[in-house]
Each structure stands twice: as C-alpha cells, then as structure tokens.
Write an enzyme that holds these catalytic residues in place. Structure first.
Site, PDB file in Angstrom:
ATOM      1  N   LYS A 169       0.854  -1.185   0.000  1.00 42.68           N
ATOM      2  CA  LYS A 169       0.000   0.000   0.000  1.00 42.68           C
ATOM      3  C   LYS A 169       0.890   1.236   0.000  1.00 42.68           C
ATOM      4  CE  LYS A 169      -1.918   2.721   2.928  1.00 42.68           C
ATOM      5  NZ  LYS A 169      -1.943   4.006   2.136  1.00 42.68           N
ATOM      6  N   GLU A 171       9.418   0.974  11.066  1.00 41.03           N
ATOM      7  CA  GLU A 171      10.365   2.079  11.166  1.00 41.03           C
ATOM      8  C   GLU A 171       9.524   3.329  11.334  1.00 41.03           C
ATOM      9  OE1 GLU A 171      11.888   5.390  10.233  1.00 41.03           O
ATOM     10  OE2 GLU A 171      12.263   4.569   8.221  1.00 41.03           O
ATOM     11  N   CYS A 217      12.485  10.763   8.594  1.00 33.86           N
ATOM     12  CA  CYS A 217      12.335  10.197   9.938  1.00 33.86           C
ATOM     13  C   CYS A 217      13.605  10.315  10.764  1.00 33.86           C
ATOM     14  CB  CYS A 217      11.923   8.722   9.847  1.00 33.86           C
ATOM     15  SG  CYS A 217      10.279   8.465   9.168  1.00 33.86           S
ATOM     16  N   GLU A 221       8.263  15.495  16.852  1.00 35.94           N
ATOM     17  CA  GLU A 221       8.770  15.419  15.485  1.00 35.94           C
ATOM     18  C   GLU A 221       8.030  16.435  14.608  1.00 35.94           C
ATOM     19  OE1 GLU A 221      10.059  11.878  12.438  1.00 35.94           O
ATOM     20  OE2 GLU A 221       8.133  11.674  13.461  1.00 35.94           O
TER      21      GLU A 221
END
Length: 492
Positions: free
Chosen positions: A184, A260, A295, A392
């Site tokens: 996906k 992750e 990330c 973040e």
C-alpha cells in the site's frame, strides 16, 4: 529542464492485482495533488477492504507450494529482480519525474532516490541463492539441520517522503527470500509505485507475486494490518499509526511486524569539531534534506556553549541562502512540503516555538500563495522542555540547543521516546566512541549524517520502531527458521 520530465504522462492509475491493472471493487477514486501548484495530477483507484482481500488471495495463490514462484530456483528469482532493476534504470528519469511531481522534492534528489533504490534491489538480488541453514551437531543418534524459509504473504505500507526508495527497502528482502507482496503506497504519492508495478509484469514476475493497492490508511492499511491471511506486515510511518498497526496485527493472527517509525534525532557538535563551517553545513543538511521530511532528520542540534553563538550565526546564513522554489528547476534546493495538511502542521509547530520562548532567527513563514512552500527556519535558545525540542516536526525547521559537558548532552540526547538516529561532530576519538557506546539509537554517525547504505542495517530503538531493514539483518525479518531432526541408525 525537458518538458517531458516536468510533465510526465501518468500511465497507470488503477490497482495492480495478479499482474493486471483493475478498477477498485466499489469504483472509488481519490485525487493526487501536485504540491507545487495545488492542481490535481490525476485520480487513482482507491482500494477498499474487498480489494485488499482480492490482493491477498492472489498473493496466497502465488505462494502456494506448486506455484511458479515457489518452485523457481533461487538464482532464477535473482534474475527477475535484476531484470526489474534494468527496467527501472531504463526509466529512471521518468520515475524521478513522477516522484517530483507528486512529492515536491527537487528532481535531482528524486533521481538520486531512484538510483539508490536500484542499488538496494540489486544488493538483495545477490542474496537470493545465499540464504541457507546449517547442520547442527547434537547428542544421540540424530542428524539435525536448519532450513530458512520465506515467511509467506507480506503486507507492506510505505510513506510519502521517499516513494521509490521505501518501495525498494520493502521489496528487496521480501523478493529475495521468496515472499509475495501486497504493497500500500501512501495516498499522497502512489503513482511511481503503480508504474513500477507495470515494470514487475514486464520483467516477467509470475502473477500475484507483487500486488499494489493504493488507498487510505484507515481503510486499506487497516485491512492489511488485520488480515488473517497475511503473515507479516512491514510499516514505515508515524509512531501514532505504528501503535494502530501493532494493535490490529495482535488482535488478528499475531502476524510478525517490523516498523520504522518517528524520530527526534540529536546531532552533537563539540567544541573540538574542527572546521566550524563544515560542521554547520553537516547539521544544516541533516535537518533540511528532503525539506525536513525525514524520519532520521537531525532535528535536535546540540552545540557546545563555547561555539554556540558563532554556530547559530553561520546556520542562519545558510538557511537564508537555501533556494526554495520549483522542484524541477536545477537550482532549487527545497521544493514544497508534500501537502497542505503537512504545511499547516509545520507552521503550527513554528508558532509553538515562538510562543514558548524560543528565538526565531529566520524563516517561519509560508512562501508565496501557491504551493505548500515554507521558508527554511532556524530557532535558537531552545530548551528541552519546549514542544519543538520534543516532538517530530517533519519539516524545514532547525532547533539549536546549547550544552556544556559530554555527560550532560548524552543524557539529554537519550531523554526522548525516540531512538532512530544520532550524530556527533568531533575530532576527539574518545568522545566519538563514548557517544556511540552510550546513545540509545539505531544509527550513530560520526562526522557525517544520514549515511544509509543497502549493506548496513537501519532501524530504531524505543518508539522509533521494531526490527531492521537493509543489510543481511533485513532478510531475517522475512524468514522463518525450521529445525529438522532425523533419526539415524546407531550402527552401520
């Protein structure tokens, strides 16, 4: 810039299941938006739970014991992956154009992503006929051996920040081990994945080995995570969604998971960093690369108090010089953020930084009225308790903190829910080794940053994820270990 690169033809917009492009069962579609112009690029078929079921059925058939994929020699499987790489290399400029069109990253960076992705797939192609078990000496009249087998049908959910690269990270080990795939792609950036689906068919992969189901995370992604006939799910994305993926996997069939997730990675600049200009540039690239949408971005810059003021001054100069604009322009260093939602989220964090007392040195505003562009932003006088130092941001925002001692900065670096990456800039090998040994992060970069190679494992500690991708370790996540014990005659 060639107009074909700037305006690539969109060739595939349907689901890719069993080596065919088909409409979704419910006939649903969703728009893919160009973040540079805010125009609709195309509409793409939206997968429902029924479509995921159809893809799983195709993948399960392709994984059956008598299927061409399962009975294929490992060396032949490698040839198919190598062929896919050749086709991607043939079409690398087109693939880069697709990623720049719907992601907004500069074309030169997209081209680098495609080249790196090809290297990753070639690396794993080389592993196909080198995956094996062992014989184990054991007591008694027995012969014991181990066999490593593919885990089965795997669901893979990838993010929008590196569309082709994340596909390669997921497909490489899955195909090398002999698994079958339901991918996906992110709903913001599905078109390069769909085109690579066409290359899978052209390369000669059997039907059902690779299936691609673009759609919404809460529908198609959730259907993959909870599906009882999927044996493993690999997810890259936010920590918040990672919790949902794990929950869905646990209440269905306890499928294996690798994830992750997010990060708030520290980069520590010591007083003995050597060339200060080089240290400033390293930290600048660590956070501003890919528009900060990374990330493992070095999103907490810790600078020793003795060089802090000079470091901030030089960092502001670099941020001012960073060229923001059309991602197809060869001079551009930073294109738009991927979506309006992402842009507004980043601007919200910038407001929090100002409201909580950090010093806005430069940037902080949207660029223009069209496209999701944000000025490169630098904050100084940031403290650990501020939101911009804890959460973040995932955008072009550099957060510079001051420190006094190594013991202090190591403790502060580790005081986070995340543990994806870290870096240190120093000419003192003892400091570098101390930092590397004590930091709680999956990657430690010394006098460099974000050096991810196909051969080296990548992943996070704590809430930055589970398992590893890349390297030999990336294969183990797609393998089951079987022990075979054989009774042998006690006397010949």
């Amino acid at each position: 810039m060639d107009m074909k690169k700037r305006n690539p033809e969109i060739k595939y917009t349907q689901l890719f299941i069993n080596n065919e492009f088909i409409d979704s069962e419910l006939g649903l579609t969703f728009p893919v938006i160009n973040p540079t112009t805010e125009d609709t690029i195309c509409t793409v078929s939206e997968a429902s739970e029924e479509d995921v079921n159809k893809a799983v059925l195709a993948a399960r058939r392709a994984f059956s014991n008598t299927s061409p994929w399962r009975t294929m020699d490992a060396s032949e499987r490698a040839k198919l992956i190598y062929k896919l790489c050749e086709l991607m290399e043939r079409d690398q400029q087109y693939l880069a154009s697709l990623d720049t069109l719907d992601n907004g990253k500069p074309y030169t960076e997209s081209l680098g992503d495609v080249e790196y992705s090809i290297k990753t797939l070639r690396y794993y192609a080389g592993w196909c006929d080198k995956i094996h078990g062992q014989t184990v000496p054991c007591d008694g009249d027995y012969m014991c051996l181990t066999q490593r087998e593919p885990v089965g049908v795997v669901g893979q959910i990838i993010p929008w920040n590196y569309p082709v690269m994340m596909l390669a990270w997921k497909w490489g080990p899955a195909l090398a081990t002999g698994c079958t795939i339901i991918l996906k792609p992110a709903e913001l950036t599905p078109i390069s994945s769909l085109y690579i689906g066409a290359l899978v068919k052209e390369a000669g992969f059997p039907p059902g080995v690779v299936n691609i189901v673009p759609g919404m995370g809460e529908i198609a992604g959730h259907a993959i995570s909870k599906h009882p006939d999927i044996d493993k799910v690999a997810f890259t994305g936010s920590t918040a969604v990672g919790h949902k993926v794990m929950q869905a996997a646990s209440i269905s069939n306890l499928k294996r998971i690798t994830m992750e997730l997010g990060g708030k990675s520290p980069v520590v600049v010591c007083e003995d960093c050597g060339n200060l200009d080089e240290a400033v540039e390293l930290c600048h690239n660590a956070v501003f690369s890919n528009h900060g949408q990374n990330c493992c971005a070095g999103s907490r810059t810790f600078v020793h108090e003795s060089i802090y003021e000079e470091f901030v001054k030089k960092s502001v100069k670099l941020a001012h010089e960073r060229i923001v604009g059309d991602p197809f322009d060869e001079e551009t260093q930073q294109g738009p953020q991927v979506s309006q939602m992402q842009m507004e989220r980043i601007l919200g964090y910038i407001e929090k930084g100002k409201n909580e007392g950090a010093t806005l040195e430069c940037g902080g505003e949207r660029v223009g009225n069209q496209g999701y562009f944000i000025q490169p932003t630098v904050f100084s006088n940031v403290t650990d308790d501020m939101t911009i130092a804890k959460e973040e941001i995932f955008g072009p925002v550099q957060v510079i903190l001051r420190f006094s001692t190594m013991d202090e900065v190591i403790e502060r670096s580790n005081k986070t829910q995340y543990g994806l990456a870290s870096g240190i800039v120093t000419t003192d090998i003892n400091k570098a080794l101390t930092f590397a040994q004590t930091i709680r992060a999956g990657s430690v970069w010394v006098n460099c940053y974000d050096v991810c190679l196909p051969q080296t494992p990548f992943g996070g500690y704590k809430q930055s994820g589970q398992g590893r991708e890349l390297g030999e370790e990336g294969l183990t996540e797609y393998l089951e270990m079987k022990t075979i014990v054989i009774k042998v005659p006690s006397k010949l």
